[in-house]
Design a protein around this motif. Sequence first.
Motif, PDB file in Angstrom:
ATOM      1  N   VAL A 190      23.242   1.260 101.169  1.00 38.27           N
ATOM      2  CA  VAL A 190      22.956   2.560 100.853  1.00 38.27           C
ATOM      3  C   VAL A 190      21.735   2.812 101.693  1.00 38.27           C
ATOM      4  O   VAL A 190      20.783   2.167 101.411  1.00 38.27           O
ATOM      5  CB  VAL A 190      23.469   3.184  99.560  1.00 38.27           C
ATOM      6  CG1 VAL A 190      24.707   3.087  99.230  1.00 38.27           C
ATOM      7  CG2 VAL A 190      22.397   2.065  98.578  1.00 38.27           C
ATOM      8  N   GLY A 191      21.531   4.065 101.898  1.00 37.45           N
ATOM      9  CA  GLY A 191      20.040   4.590 102.565  1.00 37.45           C
ATOM     10  C   GLY A 191      20.090   6.063 102.443  1.00 37.45           C
ATOM     11  O   GLY A 191      20.838   6.875 101.972  1.00 37.45           O
ATOM     12  N   GLY A 192      18.914   6.536 102.959  1.00 40.38           N
ATOM     13  CA  GLY A 192      18.868   7.936 102.941  1.00 40.38           C
ATOM     14  C   GLY A 192      19.737   8.727 103.864  1.00 40.38           C
ATOM     15  O   GLY A 192      20.134   9.823 103.648  1.00 40.38           O
ATOM     16  N   PHE A 193      20.103   7.947 104.676  1.00 46.24           N
ATOM     17  CA  PHE A 193      21.243   8.667 105.829  1.00 46.24           C
ATOM     18  C   PHE A 193      22.807   8.676 104.933  1.00 46.24           C
ATOM     19  O   PHE A 193      23.430   9.652 105.127  1.00 46.24           O
ATOM     20  CB  PHE A 193      21.480   7.615 106.924  1.00 46.24           C
ATOM     21  CG  PHE A 193      22.440   8.139 108.108  1.00 46.24           C
ATOM     22  CD1 PHE A 193      23.653   8.008 108.014  1.00 46.24           C
ATOM     23  CD2 PHE A 193      21.814   8.804 109.234  1.00 46.24           C
ATOM     24  CE1 PHE A 193      24.587   8.460 109.016  1.00 46.24           C
ATOM     25  CE2 PHE A 193      22.608   9.267 110.094  1.00 46.24           C
ATOM     26  CZ  PHE A 193      23.962   9.237 110.129  1.00 46.24           C
ATOM     27  N   GLY A 194      23.073   7.761 104.200  1.00 47.74           N
ATOM     28  CA  GLY A 194      24.375   7.563 103.502  1.00 47.74           C
ATOM     29  C   GLY A 194      24.819   6.265 103.348  1.00 47.74           C
ATOM     30  O   GLY A 194      23.980   5.397 103.272  1.00 47.74           O
ATOM     31  N   ASN A 195      26.141   5.956 102.877  1.00 43.44           N
ATOM     32  CA  ASN A 195      26.501   4.662 102.887  1.00 43.44           C
ATOM     33  C   ASN A 195      27.047   4.044 104.015  1.00 43.44           C
ATOM     34  O   ASN A 195      27.173   4.435 105.157  1.00 43.44           O
ATOM     35  CB  ASN A 195      28.103   4.750 101.975  1.00 43.44           C
ATOM     36  CG  ASN A 195      27.945   5.291 100.737  1.00 43.44           C
ATOM     37  OD1 ASN A 195      26.745   5.301 100.049  1.00 43.44           O
ATOM     38  ND2 ASN A 195      28.990   5.500 100.025  1.00 43.44           N
ATOM     39  N   VAL A 196      26.730   2.509 104.100  1.00 40.78           N
ATOM     40  CA  VAL A 196      26.979   1.786 104.950  1.00 40.78           C
ATOM     41  C   VAL A 196      28.253   0.937 104.830  1.00 40.78           C
ATOM     42  O   VAL A 196      28.371   0.322 103.639  1.00 40.78           O
ATOM     43  CB  VAL A 196      25.839   0.873 105.326  1.00 40.78           C
ATOM     44  CG1 VAL A 196      26.268   0.085 106.722  1.00 40.78           C
ATOM     45  CG2 VAL A 196      24.523   1.573 105.861  1.00 40.78           C
ATOM     46  N   TYR A 197      29.172   0.773 105.695  1.00 40.01           N
ATOM     47  CA  TYR A 197      30.495   0.051 105.170  1.00 40.01           C
ATOM     48  C   TYR A 197      30.609  -1.081 105.963  1.00 40.01           C
ATOM     49  O   TYR A 197      30.346  -0.909 107.409  1.00 40.01           O
ATOM     50  CB  TYR A 197      31.929   1.065 105.296  1.00 40.01           C
ATOM     51  CG  TYR A 197      31.595   2.368 104.268  1.00 40.01           C
ATOM     52  CD1 TYR A 197      32.420   2.237 103.089  1.00 40.01           C
ATOM     53  CD2 TYR A 197      30.902   3.478 104.738  1.00 40.01           C
ATOM     54  CE1 TYR A 197      32.610   3.407 102.517  1.00 40.01           C
ATOM     55  CE2 TYR A 197      30.898   4.576 103.775  1.00 40.01           C
ATOM     56  CZ  TYR A 197      31.721   4.647 102.764  1.00 40.01           C
ATOM     57  OH  TYR A 197      31.646   5.444 101.970  1.00 40.01           O
ATOM     58  N   LYS A 198      31.231  -1.982 105.668  1.00 38.94           N
ATOM     59  CA  LYS A 198      31.839  -3.284 106.500  1.00 38.94           C
ATOM     60  C   LYS A 198      33.256  -2.836 106.790  1.00 38.94           C
ATOM     61  O   LYS A 198      34.071  -2.632 106.220  1.00 38.94           O
ATOM     62  CB  LYS A 198      31.899  -4.475 105.635  1.00 38.94           C
ATOM     63  CG  LYS A 198      32.172  -5.689 106.378  1.00 38.94           C
ATOM     64  CD  LYS A 198      32.084  -6.839 105.779  1.00 38.94           C
ATOM     65  CE  LYS A 198      32.398  -8.252 106.889  1.00 38.94           C
ATOM     66  NZ  LYS A 198      32.439  -9.548 105.619  1.00 38.94           N
TER      67      LYS A 198
END
Length: 826
Positions: free
Chosen positions: A534-542
Amino acid sequence: MLLQLQIIHGSTVSRIGLGTILLLLFLLLCLSFYCIGDDIYRPNDLFGISCGSSTNFSTLDTRNWTADIKFLSPTHQAVAAPPLTPSTQQGPYNSARLSQSQFTYSFPVTPGPKFLRLFFFSTSYPNFDRSKACFTVQAGPYTLLQDFNASLNADADDDPGNTNVLFREFCVHVGDGERLKITFIPSATDSYAFINGIEIVSMPSYLYYTNPKVHTAELPRFVGGETYEVDNNSALETMYRLRCGDAIIPASGDTGMLRIWDVDTKYVISQSVESIDFGHKTNLSFTEKTPNYTAPDLLYRSLRNMGPNASINISFNLTWRLPVDPGFTYMLRLHFCQLNPLVNQSGDMIFLIFIQDHLVENMVDIFSWTDKQRGVPVVRDYAVNISAKGNQKKAYISLKMRPHPQSKIMDAQLNAIELFKINDPTGNLAGPDPDHLPQTPNDQMSTKKNNSTMRTLVSVAGAVSSVVLFSFIIAFLLIKRRKNVAVNKGSSKKYRTSRGSSSLSIPTDLCRHFSIAEMRAATNNFDEVFVVGVGGFGNVYKGQIDNGSTTVAIKRLKPGSRQGIREFRNEIQTLSPLRHPNIVSLIGYCYEGNEMILVYDFMDHGSLRDHLYDTDNPSLSWKHRLQICIDVARGLHYLHRGAKQVIIHRDVKSTNILLDEKWVAKVSDFGLSRIGEPTGISMSIVSVNTEVKGSIGYLDPEYYKRFLLTEKSDVYSLGVMLLEVLSGRQPLLHSEEKQRMSLVKWAKHCYENGSLTEIVDEELKGKLAPQCLRKFVEVALSCLLEDGTQRPSMNDLVELLEFALQLQDDVVNCAVESPVNFEDVQ
């Protein structure tokens, strides 16, 4: 308690029969026996000050109020006055201390953290008009309220039971030998400051402030980031203290600190949620981590859960939405206690927690958290940064819970919420005043009479203006349409967009376009199970694309967010043409509806930060760390000199360095990057007139002081990261002593004092060749020179770091033949 409230709101004793009075006394006796707050925690300091009062008195909420005169500064010019309209509320509202000049209260208190509570009754007083009250309040080095317009805030308050009554609670830490001084300062010559009541209550040392002995894994974590500590140099403002139930817990029901636990009803935005009270069927068992003074017993016996929706729709969220002031960091505390008789073993009830749509807990099992014991309270703290956007005056923090797909009981639950604002670097806690005063019916009638003639004139003028304006609009649209047709006819077919007229101008031969349907298929409709970051941009998915043949990382901007559109476009336009083994590859993007998604090569080993500190991952060897630093320098050199134009990254840090399956480092996250002059010139300079972008602790001082951005700003950030790699710690640690708080300053100090081994990660002690260590630190410090022109180029850094690696290899190879003392660093 209902009978108490009747008396508080104006019923007289003469209207209550003797039997009722006896019943009241009996209830109060029972209440004092039941609410054992004073037996749980006894404050060292307990001041209840009725400002402007000359007498002492008590109120039914167990508070004692005393006169204020002996705590005022001797030179004060403040006067005491009663309100022109008496308050119907119990408390310190029958008098006030008011002044058109500054005045100060001073309290002799014991060292440690204190609750500081301010009580205001916003009304007119003799010679003091209500609308003129505008002032600043300071407590020691902290600004609690800034140009605080009392009437504006009171009129904007939507609590009908506390008309014109304002209450603010803060937490401040008082040092040894200090007095707690509270200063009231009028904002202008025609304004005044006032206060009705002040309350100061000691609290346990580590109730809200971080215990320095606590294990790193137990520290609050930033949403999507690093750990956070609330040290003694911080001041807090209580924004919300909410019980997830249907009844307020008053000050008399607290654990000795006179806190009020309001109900959460107005902040729950989910439908069909339920509040459950388990009563006293099970005894509570408090622990060292959650002592009995943390919150009232009663609070842990009631909770809010998801109601019937949970079992019907697993994607349903139990959601709270809390208005906050932008531009601050907040500490969010969640209270849990498992009393559900249906929960008998681990896995019976598991749920997920999202803050600001970031997954912060993917396996909440309260029963497991408490060593499989029912009735054990537990709290979890999180840090949330809410950035300010332009002139925005209000933002929101969202808290969502959802059952885990593997949970046997499809439900989520919460007992209480506490939210605290933390002061900014200047010591400020003050938020903005509301925008407008709501008009009363009388005000509206008066306005209508005064404006009736003007409205007629405006209507005539408006009609004429509308015709003229409409003609201009028609002409403008016709011209614009012709231009658009011409542009569309002449545009190349290899450029495309997927959302209306918002063209990204991205060549499809460099960057692939994905549909939202493809993205949903790749992530099982954005299933939280596939969230890897997760980050300021949003979630990161595999995710999996091309029928499962390719594994990718899918970074999804929070739907509907305006913050990332510029960074989203910037990342695509900057990254799509780049091809380098040390630059993360952008495979494609999706720009459809409210969705903005970026698709990258998947990095199996996550970020460099994941392998340096606050992690369960195995420690990286020194040689491995050196090779990663070389990879990063090579990638940045390509940005500065290998592309057609200079690209200044602007956010070089360990979390933006990703590691692939072979541990090759790749520079990522180009949302903040800037394009400079064409390569070939000595140094590209970009003058930045907007706000400085980057990450605290890594920012080039030449950039944020002079608004001068060059590729040497990336060199500075890399220098910080080199020290981070060597020391295995964050660039800024507020919990450390002052000398060690800044990693950069500490490293310079150790270098100047010949004590370099002090900054080496404990995992690396005794494993670094002395020559290599000295050279590496010299390289890092050369990156951190104040004058950017004196810093090495990125090409120089590649060579210098390779030389440091060679020094390590040479000494290690020699050590095979003859022992070497790696600790002997002069």
